[in-house]
Design an enzyme around this catalytic site. Structure first.
Site, short mmCIF file in Angstrom:
data_model
loop_
_atom_site.label_atom_id
_atom_site.label_comp_id
_atom_site.label_asym_id
_atom_site.label_seq_id
_atom_site.Cartn_x
_atom_site.Cartn_y
_atom_site.Cartn_z
N SER A 50 0.86 -1.20 0.00
CA SER A 50 0.00 0.00 0.00
C SER A 50 0.89 1.25 0.00
O SER A 50 2.10 1.15 0.25
CB SER A 50 -0.89 0.00 1.25
OG SER A 50 -0.08 0.20 2.40
N ASP A 82 -1.23 -1.67 -3.93
CA ASP A 82 -2.59 -1.78 -3.40
C ASP A 82 -3.17 -0.37 -3.23
O ASP A 82 -2.54 0.50 -2.61
CB ASP A 82 -2.50 -2.50 -2.03
CG ASP A 82 -3.85 -2.90 -1.48
OD1 ASP A 82 -4.77 -3.13 -2.28
OD2 ASP A 82 -3.97 -3.02 -0.24
N ASP A 104 -7.24 3.07 -7.77
CA ASP A 104 -8.53 3.06 -7.09
C ASP A 104 -9.19 4.42 -7.28
O ASP A 104 -8.97 5.35 -6.50
CB ASP A 104 -8.32 2.73 -5.61
CG ASP A 104 -9.63 2.70 -4.84
OD1 ASP A 104 -10.68 3.01 -5.44
OD2 ASP A 104 -9.60 2.38 -3.64
N GLY A 181 -10.49 -3.86 7.24
CA GLY A 181 -10.32 -3.82 8.69
C GLY A 181 -10.94 -5.02 9.40
O GLY A 181 -11.32 -6.02 8.79
N HIS A 213 -11.68 -7.26 -2.29
CA HIS A 213 -10.95 -6.58 -1.20
C HIS A 213 -11.65 -6.88 0.12
O HIS A 213 -12.74 -7.44 0.15
CB HIS A 213 -10.94 -5.07 -1.44
CG HIS A 213 -9.95 -4.65 -2.47
ND1 HIS A 213 -8.84 -3.91 -2.17
CD2 HIS A 213 -9.91 -4.89 -3.80
CE1 HIS A 213 -8.15 -3.70 -3.29
NE2 HIS A 213 -8.78 -4.29 -4.30
N GLY A 214 -11.00 -6.48 1.22
CA GLY A 214 -11.63 -6.61 2.52
C GLY A 214 -12.00 -8.04 2.85
O GLY A 214 -13.07 -8.31 3.41
N SER A 216 -10.39 -10.48 4.73
CA SER A 216 -9.89 -11.22 5.90
C SER A 216 -11.06 -11.87 6.64
O SER A 216 -12.15 -11.30 6.70
CB SER A 216 -9.14 -10.28 6.86
OG SER A 216 -7.83 -10.07 6.41
P1 13P Z 1 -8.67 -6.83 5.00
O1 13P Z 1 -8.67 -5.61 5.85
O2 13P Z 1 -9.98 -7.56 5.08
O3 13P Z 1 -7.52 -7.73 5.24
O4 13P Z 1 -8.57 -6.34 3.46
C1 13P Z 1 -7.32 -6.02 2.90
C2 13P Z 1 -7.44 -5.37 1.58
O5 13P Z 1 -8.47 -5.34 0.93
C3 13P Z 1 -6.23 -4.76 1.03
O6 13P Z 1 -6.47 -4.08 -0.16
O1 G3H Z 2 -6.80 -1.93 2.10
C1 G3H Z 2 -5.95 -1.56 2.89
C2 G3H Z 2 -4.86 -2.43 3.34
O2 G3H Z 2 -5.22 -3.14 4.48
C3 G3H Z 2 -3.61 -1.63 3.53
O3 G3H Z 2 -3.68 -0.91 4.71
O4 G3H Z 2 -3.13 1.34 3.86
O5 G3H Z 2 -2.96 0.79 6.32
O6 G3H Z 2 -1.29 -0.14 4.69
P1 G3H Z 2 -2.69 0.37 4.92
ZN ZN Z 3 -8.39 -3.14 -0.29
#
Ligand code: 13P
Ligand code: G3H
Ligand code: ZN
Length: 311
Positions: A50, A82, A104, A181, A213-214, A216
């Site tokens: 990122s 990212d 993005d 998150g 994305h997102g 986790s």
């Molecule tokens: P999480 O916060 O669910 O791990 O998503 C990460 C993400 O989408 C990074 O681009």
């Molecule tokens: O989508 C976001 C990722 O979890 C990266 O997070 O921007 O805090 O490194 P960050």
């Molecule tokens: Zn993301």
């Protein structure tokens, strides 16, 4: 093996009904944990960086660590930006050796998103780099941007064909109810994703790789570990693994995971200090943290993504 783009990986993943794990990297132990797991499972990998990770660790340090992982694993690895938010950031990563970038533009109007994405695609493709675009907005926190539930919006399938055609993107991130998150769903409610939107996008863009994305799962074992060792995380709820498996069997070819890495690392380090309050050698507490990341990633490669043995 040199760094690769995600083109071949996505083609095989689409046809094979599995997904590639895109893991966020910020330091050596995280890179080692992820890549050691992938090596043991012979899995292709996307390591994503990122803007915040790049600021924290420095572009060159991260590239050199990833180069070291390439030498150690001999796996197909794609290095991806990212959530790039400007042309300049994408250009800097392309010039600096990344093989994939995300632009993005999801917070812009449809027309402005197309214009910005098209500009990045032209530069990237001229340099042999692939591009991920985004349509629809996810709730949650990325870098310093906090998207509230009211501002988040599902992807409108009626826009995807025009977006892909006019921008020339190689993959598309869509919003179907996941968020960034650790707090993805309201406590007491049943997590739900809009698989109907994914199905419609898949129908309109046959064979085209979709990104989630997102994603986790906010693994309860690590949240519990954090809370049992001095932490105080309220009800944290992630995306259930069966939903991720279903998405991977559909058009989703890239599943983004960052929060689970953070939770594994933090839980393990908290436990370590609780049990060894007098220790102060970073190698002592980073070693189990790296091992926890490795085991967690191995589990995802085999049981969630299905990309083990596909390198
Ligand atoms: P999480 O916060 O669910 O791990 O998503 C990460 C993400 O989408 C990074 O681009
Ligand atoms: O989508 C976001 C990722 O979890 C990266 O997070 O921007 O805090 O490194 P960050
Ligand atoms: Zn993301």
């Amino acid at each position: 093996m040199p760094l690769v783009t995600s083109t071949e990986m996505f083609k095989k993943a689409y046809e094979g009904g599995y997904s590639i794990g895109a893991f966020n990297v910020n330091n050596m132990e995280i890179i080692q944990g992820i890549t050691e797991a992938a090596k043991e499972e012979n899995a292709p990998l996307i390591l994503q960086v990122s803007a915040g990770a790049r600021k924290y660790a420095n572009h060159t340090y991260l590239m050199k660590l990833i180069e070291a992982a390439l030498i150690e694993t001999d796996l197909p690895i794609c290095v991806h930006l990212d959530h790039g938010d400007t042309f300049e950031l994408c250009k800097s990563c392309i010039d600096g050796g990344f093989t994939s970038v995300m632009i993005d533009g999801s917070h812009h109007s449809f027309e402005d998103n197309i214009k910005l994405t098209r500009e990045v695609v032209e530069y990237a493709h001229d340099h042999g780099v692939v591009v991920e675009g985004e349509l629809g907005r996810l709730e949650g926190v990325e870098d310093d941007v906090n998207v509230s539930a009211e501002d988040a919006s599902y992807t409108n399938p009626a826009q995807v064909q025009e977006f892909v055609q006019r921008t020339g993107v190689d993959s598309l991130a869509i919003a179907i109810g996941t968020s960034h998150g650790a707090y993805k769903f309201k406590p007491g409610t049943k997590p739900q994703l809009r698989f109907d939107i994914l199905e419609e996008v898949e129908r309109l863009l046959p064979g085209f790789p979709i990104v989630l994305h997102g994603a986790s799962s906010v693994i309860p074992e690590f949240v519990k570990m954090i809370n049992e060792h001095g932490g105080n995380m309220p009800d944290a709820i992630g995306v259930p693994e069966d939903m991720l498996r279903k998405a991977a069997s559909m058009a989703v070819c890239k599943i983004n995971i960052d929060s689970d890495l953070r939770l594994a690392m933090t839980g393990t380090i908290r436990k370590y200090f609780d049990e060894n309050p007098s220790h102060f050698d970073p190698r002592q507490y980073l070693k189990p943290a790296r091992a926890a990341i490795k085991e967690m990633v191995r589990h995802k490669l085999i049981n969630v993504l299905g990309c083990n043995g596909k390198a």
